[in-house]
Design an enzyme around this catalytic site. Structure first.
Site, PDB file in Angstrom:
ATOM      1  N   SER A 273       4.560 -26.487  31.658  1.00  0.00           N
ATOM      2  CA  SER A 273       3.345 -26.971  32.260  1.00  0.00           C
ATOM      3  C   SER A 273       3.470 -28.170  32.896  1.00  0.00           C
ATOM      4  CB  SER A 273       3.104 -28.046  30.753  1.00  0.00           C
ATOM      5  OG  SER A 273       1.489 -28.624  31.340  1.00  0.00           O
TER       6      SER A 273
ATOM      7  N   ASN B 143      -6.240 -36.429  30.376  1.00  0.00           N
ATOM      8  CA  ASN B 143      -5.313 -36.197  31.232  1.00  0.00           C
ATOM      9  C   ASN B 143      -6.369 -34.828  32.400  1.00  0.00           C
ATOM     10  OD1 ASN B 143      -5.215 -33.697  29.454  1.00  0.00           O
ATOM     11  ND2 ASN B 143      -3.476 -34.630  28.760  1.00  0.00           N
TER      12      ASN B 143
ATOM     13  N   SER C 171       4.682 -39.378  20.564  1.00  0.00           N
ATOM     14  CA  SER C 171       4.518 -37.970  21.372  1.00  0.00           C
ATOM     15  C   SER C 171       4.845 -37.249  20.503  1.00  0.00           C
ATOM     16  CB  SER C 171       5.180 -38.732  22.050  1.00  0.00           C
ATOM     17  OG  SER C 171       5.709 -36.848  22.742  1.00  0.00           O
TER      18      SER C 171
HETATM   19  C1  16G Z   1       0.914 -30.930  25.450  1.00  0.00           C
HETATM   20  C2  16G Z   1      -0.576 -31.209  25.362  1.00  0.00           C
HETATM   21  C3  16G Z   1      -1.758 -32.133  25.177  1.00  0.00           C
HETATM   22  C4  16G Z   1      -1.188 -32.878  24.541  1.00  0.00           C
HETATM   23  C5  16G Z   1       0.126 -33.665  25.431  1.00  0.00           C
HETATM   24  C6  16G Z   1       0.196 -34.655  24.701  1.00  0.00           C
HETATM   25  C7  16G Z   1      -1.212 -28.413  25.501  1.00  0.00           C
HETATM   26  C8  16G Z   1      -1.699 -26.987  26.073  1.00  0.00           C
HETATM   27  N1  16G Z   1      -1.444 -29.867  25.925  1.00  0.00           N
HETATM   28  O1  16G Z   1       0.263 -31.295  26.808  1.00  0.00           O
HETATM   29  O2  16G Z   1      -3.598 -31.174  25.381  1.00  0.00           O
HETATM   30  O3  16G Z   1      -2.350 -34.411  25.445  1.00  0.00           O
HETATM   31  O4  16G Z   1       0.614 -32.785  24.632  1.00  0.00           O
HETATM   32  O5  16G Z   1       1.370 -35.181  25.017  1.00  0.00           O
HETATM   33  O6  16G Z   1      -1.060 -28.563  24.301  1.00  0.00           O
HETATM   34  P1  16G Z   1       2.148 -36.117  23.762  1.00  0.00           P
HETATM   35  O7  16G Z   1       2.147 -35.511  22.101  1.00  0.00           O
HETATM   36  O8  16G Z   1       3.673 -36.193  24.049  1.00  0.00           O
HETATM   37  O9  16G Z   1       1.373 -37.330  24.266  1.00  0.00           O
HETATM   38 ZN    ZN Z   2      -0.252 -27.174  31.622  1.00  0.00          ZN
END
Ligand code: 16G
Ligand code: ZN
Length: 533
Positions: free
Chosen positions: A66, A378, A503
């Site tokens: 991503s 986001n 996270s």
């Molecule tokens: C990933 C997730 C997104 C989430 C992010 C949180 C998908 C397609 N994307 O990018 O939804 O907001 O993780 O990241 O599942 P974090 O837990 O590191 O804050």
């Molecule tokens: Zn993505």
């Protein structure tokens, strides 16, 4: 039974590095590409078993990291309706990936076959794709070795976006049924979106060109094909399309860069004209952030919350004009990261629910509404129309021309929107549709509400797993005592709000804060971070 010998031979070619512990998290497995060979091989086998468990339905496998830096890579599974892998199987994925030897891996597979009651005589079908990362081809080879070892019927979807792969999965599994989701080809996908947009904006005045920052990723390929399908309906200018330039992917561009730095990608500073609409995709084109420069050249960002506000209000309006207010209830799902001003704006208009971070939580909550709009700040999000609602739209007899037009619009929206997962290109066409209908420029859209200043910081801690949350991640239950200290700080700031959560994708704890004025939001974030550290 399992083809143990074939799996053994192949598995020995993809040994697990001894010093790494993997986890299937919010976004599947994600780490440095060079650490993922054994994971991809094992995911190939896991995907096949998931398919067998679901009676040979096709499972998707997407190889991407991503918005992460180019050396990273990752892999995630897609369930038959095009949704994220069911949560209970995330643990199976983690277990298999961490088996230290081939023998331990075979043993873990045998346990899984028993506990998940997998009938091995069933067929296994998978479809897979990757983004443009340099580590992609060799990781796909490892994945294919997994498919071969277990004898899965595997279809290579090549290099494409995450949401197109999700679309394929749903299209393949609904082929020939009354719920057919469309042709299971890229041509089918682009035609479906293009035709829906044309219906939605037919007869409306032409619009000025939209600039797309493709993050130097796979979105550049898809956006180019889309532009060809749209022709004059929507003129598009593509930027950051250097998919073969080493190190360019997501580097100082793309949706994550724009959202986190709240800045214009430097590569666009000589390209973007004041007042022109622009948007950024992320590295696999499932996130979308809009922005524009005002007459003075100042940067203004329109994030996932602004998209939710724009889109939800439009759908509510169309439902009302159609005369379907009683039958079709629209609701919105957000996370704690939603700007407080957006939540207030939405709550004044329709029901709003807050859920923990991660697409699966948002998606499932949105399924509970007749029409569920979900967006993360986001820029990841979509709109779900329930089966009942789609039937209501099909059967409804409008009694005036205005009702009839609104009904047609709603039906076209069900075609335009990729309902399997957030899709930057589909969402972009959705935004463009609403802007066209409302005759809004970026400025007018932006003025629906004014964002509260906010700050997101990350803190490296010794053990992020000691941070436990409740109330959709808005409050900490552990470490003990920390939440009351945060509350004490928040109370000292006008319009203050702050929360701390571990996270799900990085080994850090994230701190979010907002307040009525910029300096206060920054100060609150850094003081809360000081408590966490
Ligand atoms: C990933 C997730 C997104 C989430 C992010 C949180 C998908 C397609 N994307 O990018 O939804 O907001 O993780 O990241 O599942 P974090 O837990 O590191 O804050
Ligand atoms: Zn993505």
């Amino acid at each position: 039974s399992l083809p143990v010998d074939a799996i053994k031979v192949a598995s020995d070619k993809h040994p697990k590095p001894s010093d790494v512990r993997y986890q299937y998290g919010t976004a599947g497995f994600r780490t440095l590409g060079k650490l993922l060979d054994s994971v991809l091989f094992r995911v190939g086998i896991l995907a096949a078993l998931r398919s067998k468990r679901l009676d040979g339905k096709t499972i998707g496998v997407m190889v991407t990291a991503s918005h992460n830096p180019e050396p990273d890579n990752g892999v995630k599974l897609v369930d038959p309706r095009g949704e994220m892998l069911e949560a209970s199987w995330e643990a199976h994925a983690t277990t298999l990936s961490n088996a230290s030897t081939t023998d331990a891996f075979i043993e873990a597979l045998e346990t899984l076959v028993q506990t998940a009651k997998i009938d091995l005589s069933k067929p296994a079908r998978v479809v897979y794709a990757r983004d443009t990362r340099p580590s992609g081809p060799s990781l796909v080879n490892a994945l294919e070795d997994g498919f071969k070892a277990i004898g899965a019927e595997a279809r290579d979807a090549g290099v494409t976006t995450t949401p197109i792969l999700h679309y394929f999965v749903r299209a393949i599994n609904t082929k020939g049924t009354p719920y057919s989701y469309g042709e299971d080809s890229e041509e089918g996908y682009f035609t479906k979106l293009g035709q829906a947009l044309k219906k939605l904006v037919a007869g409306r005045p032409p619009v000025s060109p939209l600039l797309i920052d493709c993050a130097n990723g796979v979105g550049a390929i898809a956006a180019k094909t889309l532009a060809a399908h749209l022709g004059d309906t929507l003129p598009i200018v593509l930027e950051n399309t250097a998919i073969t330039t080493e190190g360019a992917l997501n580097n100082a561009c793309g949706a994550d860069f724009v959202k986190t730095s709240q800045k214009l990608p430097p590569s666009l500073s000589n390209v973007l004209k004041p007042g022109q609409r622009a948007c950024s995709l992320d590295g696999d084109a499932d996130r979308l952030i809009y922005f524009y420069l005002d007459e003075r050249g100042s940067f203004h960002m329109l994030d996932g919350d602004k998209i939710a506000g724009l889109v939800a209000a439009f759908i509510v309006e169309q439902v009302k004009i159609a005369g379907l207010e009683e039958q079709v209830k629209v609701g919105v799902v957000q996370t704690a990261y939603a700007n407080g001003a957006s939540t207030k704006y939405l709550q004044e208009r329709l029901p709003v629910k807050c859920v923990p971070t991660g697409v699966k939580h948002l998606h499932h909550a949105a399924e509970r509404y007749d029409v569920g709009v979900y967006f993360e700040a986001n820029g990841h999000g979509t709109v779900l129309f329930s089966d009942d609602t789609q039937a209501t739209l099909r059967d409804y007899q409008p009694s005036t021309p205005a009702q009839s037009r609104a009904l047609e619009n709603l039906v076209s929206l069900t075609e335009l929107i990729n309902q399997t997962v957030g899709d930057a290109l589909s969402d972009m066409l959705l935004v463009e549709t609403v802007l066209s209908h409302k005759s809004y420029t970026g400025v007018e859209w932006d003025s629906l509400y004014v964002d509260l200043p906010n700050r997101l910081v990350k803190v490296v801690v010794s053990d992020r797993n000691s941070f436990k949350t409740e109330d959709a991640e808005r409050r900490l239950v552990s470490p003990p005592g920390l939440q009351s200290k945060i509350d004490g700080l928040v109370n000292r700031y006008q319009g203050g709000r702050s929360f701390v959560r571990p996270s799900g994708t990085e080994d850090v704890v994230r701190v979010y804060a907002e307040a009525n004025i910029r300096t206060q939001a920054d100060e609150l974030a850094f003081r809360v971070a000081g408590l966490v550290y």
